[in-house]
Design a protein around this motif. Sequence first.
Motif, PDB file in Angstrom:
ATOM      1  N   ARG A  82      35.283  30.431  32.684  1.00 49.00           N
ATOM      2  CA  ARG A  82      35.975  30.238  33.956  1.00 49.00           C
ATOM      3  C   ARG A  82      36.373  31.586  34.562  1.00 49.00           C
ATOM      4  O   ARG A  82      36.223  31.820  35.762  1.00 49.00           O
ATOM      5  CB  ARG A  82      37.243  29.399  33.750  1.00 49.00           C
ATOM      6  N   GLU A  83      36.928  32.457  33.729  1.00 52.58           N
ATOM      7  CA  GLU A  83      37.407  33.744  34.224  1.00 52.58           C
ATOM      8  C   GLU A  83      36.277  34.576  34.815  1.00 52.58           C
ATOM      9  O   GLU A  83      36.418  35.182  35.879  1.00 52.58           O
ATOM     10  CB  GLU A  83      38.101  34.507  33.089  1.00 52.58           C
ATOM     11  N   ILE A  84      35.137  34.590  34.143  1.00 49.76           N
ATOM     12  CA  ILE A  84      33.997  35.369  34.639  1.00 49.76           C
ATOM     13  C   ILE A  84      33.472  34.783  35.945  1.00 49.76           C
ATOM     14  O   ILE A  84      33.216  35.503  36.912  1.00 49.76           O
ATOM     15  CB  ILE A  84      32.881  35.423  33.579  1.00 49.76           C
ATOM     16  N   GLY A  85      33.312  33.452  35.986  1.00 44.86           N
ATOM     17  CA  GLY A  85      32.767  32.813  37.176  1.00 44.86           C
ATOM     18  C   GLY A  85      33.665  32.963  38.387  1.00 44.86           C
ATOM     19  O   GLY A  85      33.200  33.312  39.480  1.00 44.86           O
ATOM     20  N   ILE A  86      34.947  32.735  38.208  1.00 39.75           N
ATOM     21  CA  ILE A  86      35.871  32.816  39.344  1.00 39.75           C
ATOM     22  C   ILE A  86      36.049  34.255  39.797  1.00 39.75           C
ATOM     23  O   ILE A  86      36.150  34.534  40.998  1.00 39.75           O
ATOM     24  CB  ILE A  86      37.206  32.142  38.982  1.00 39.75           C
ATOM     25  N   ARG A  87      36.045  35.181  38.859  1.00 36.70           N
ATOM     26  CA  ARG A  87      36.106  36.593  39.256  1.00 36.70           C
ATOM     27  C   ARG A  87      34.903  36.960  40.111  1.00 36.70           C
ATOM     28  O   ARG A  87      35.016  37.712  41.090  1.00 36.70           O
ATOM     29  CB  ARG A  87      36.178  37.474  38.008  1.00 36.70           C
ATOM     30  N   ALA A  88      33.736  36.418  39.787  1.00 35.81           N
ATOM     31  CA  ALA A  88      32.524  36.716  40.556  1.00 35.81           C
ATOM     32  C   ALA A  88      32.571  36.109  41.954  1.00 35.81           C
ATOM     33  O   ALA A  88      31.931  36.623  42.881  1.00 35.81           O
ATOM     34  CB  ALA A  88      31.285  36.220  39.809  1.00 35.81           C
ATOM     35  N   LEU A  89      33.327  35.036  42.141  1.00 39.32           N
ATOM     36  CA  LEU A  89      33.467  34.457  43.477  1.00 39.32           C
ATOM     37  C   LEU A  89      34.135  35.436  44.430  1.00 39.32           C
ATOM     38  O   LEU A  89      33.795  35.507  45.612  1.00 39.32           O
ATOM     39  CB  LEU A  89      34.290  33.162  43.426  1.00 39.32           C
ATOM     40  N   ASN A  90      35.138  36.162  43.928  1.00 41.64           N
ATOM     41  CA  ASN A  90      35.757  37.267  44.677  1.00 41.64           C
ATOM     42  C   ASN A  90      36.177  36.840  46.082  1.00 41.64           C
ATOM     43  O   ASN A  90      35.821  37.468  47.083  1.00 41.64           O
ATOM     44  CB  ASN A  90      34.786  38.453  44.752  1.00 41.64           C
ATOM     45  N   GLN A  91      36.970  35.777  46.155  1.00 44.70           N
ATOM     46  CA  GLN A  91      37.398  35.248  47.446  1.00 44.70           C
ATOM     47  C   GLN A  91      38.620  35.985  47.991  1.00 44.70           C
ATOM     48  O   GLN A  91      39.447  36.493  47.236  1.00 44.70           O
ATOM     49  CB  GLN A  91      37.711  33.760  47.323  1.00 44.70           C
ATOM     50  N   LEU A  92      38.737  36.022  49.309  1.00 42.42           N
ATOM     51  CA  LEU A  92      39.848  36.691  49.969  1.00 42.42           C
ATOM     52  C   LEU A  92      40.998  35.709  50.185  1.00 42.42           C
ATOM     53  O   LEU A  92      40.789  34.496  50.240  1.00 42.42           O
ATOM     54  CB  LEU A  92      39.393  37.246  51.320  1.00 42.42           C
ATOM     55  N   PRO A  93      42.229  36.214  50.326  1.00 37.69           N
ATOM     56  CA  PRO A  93      43.347  35.336  50.657  1.00 37.69           C
ATOM     57  C   PRO A  93      43.061  34.549  51.934  1.00 37.69           C
ATOM     58  O   PRO A  93      42.491  35.072  52.888  1.00 37.69           O
ATOM     59  CB  PRO A  93      44.508  36.320  50.862  1.00 37.69           C
ATOM     60  N   GLY A  94      43.428  33.283  51.909  1.00 44.89           N
ATOM     61  CA  GLY A  94      43.231  32.435  53.078  1.00 44.89           C
ATOM     62  C   GLY A  94      41.949  31.634  53.075  1.00 44.89           C
ATOM     63  O   GLY A  94      41.741  30.802  53.959  1.00 44.89           O
ATOM     64  N   THR A  95      41.076  31.857  52.102  1.00 46.24           N
ATOM     65  CA  THR A  95      39.812  31.120  52.059  1.00 46.24           C
ATOM     66  C   THR A  95      40.004  29.756  51.396  1.00 46.24           C
ATOM     67  O   THR A  95      41.037  29.474  50.783  1.00 46.24           O
ATOM     68  CB  THR A  95      38.734  31.916  51.314  1.00 46.24           C
ATOM     69  N   GLN A  96      38.982  28.917  51.519  1.00 48.58           N
ATOM     70  CA  GLN A  96      38.996  27.588  50.913  1.00 48.58           C
ATOM     71  C   GLN A  96      37.918  27.516  49.832  1.00 48.58           C
ATOM     72  O   GLN A  96      36.763  27.854  50.072  1.00 48.58           O
ATOM     73  CB  GLN A  96      38.746  26.507  51.964  1.00 48.58           C
TER      74      GLN A  96
END
Length: 219
Positions: free
Chosen positions: A29-43
């Motif tokens: 989970r940590e690796i995958g979500i880190r790779a998403l690299n989303q900005l504040p305010g995104t969905q």
Amino acid sequence: MIPIAGKYSTFAPFYDVMSGEYPVYRAGREIGIRALNQLPGTQVLDIGCGTGLNFSLLQQQVSPHGIIVGIDRSPEMLVQARRRAARNGWANVILIQADATELSSTDIGSRITAQGGRAQSDAVLATYALSLMKDWETAWANMVSLAAPGASLCVVDMQKPVGLAATLTPLAKAACWLGGSNIEAHPWTAVERDCADVKAAATRGGHLQIRTGTYNTET
């Protein structure tokens, strides 16, 4: 043998303890979500969100100004996810009971907008969820349809360990069998097939496979 849906309904209150989350599966989970690299305010849309184990990691990226949409077919698992959100004061979590292999993306999108979200998300992920579904390709198609142009797509799932870790294959197969997952499904191959700028990662002896990419509209 208890059907998959029945397993997750029965064991929902104990899932976090029984799932092997911190010794094994949290790492993916940590690796995958880190790779998403989303900005504040995104969905971000979390397919097969279960009890909400991804939520704390996603909150660190989207911030209270963003939105997390969790979809799961088990109402009992969503009860736990709702409790997790309430316990942490996450008012930006939308939870929807739906089977990603049966409802159309239009239906799901309408239900998201009815709760204040957007029909298409800036990122869509499925962690240890697609291998539970017999028709995971349909769920993947819905993931793609629910992604905004340029969105990131991420699949985290399981296979047999490789290399020196191959000796742990019987244990990995037993864990997948108990959870109802198909260890041979390899759903991350859809990311490799349909996405551009694919980032590949693996951990826990190759047992956990992570793929993140941007949907390629030309496929």
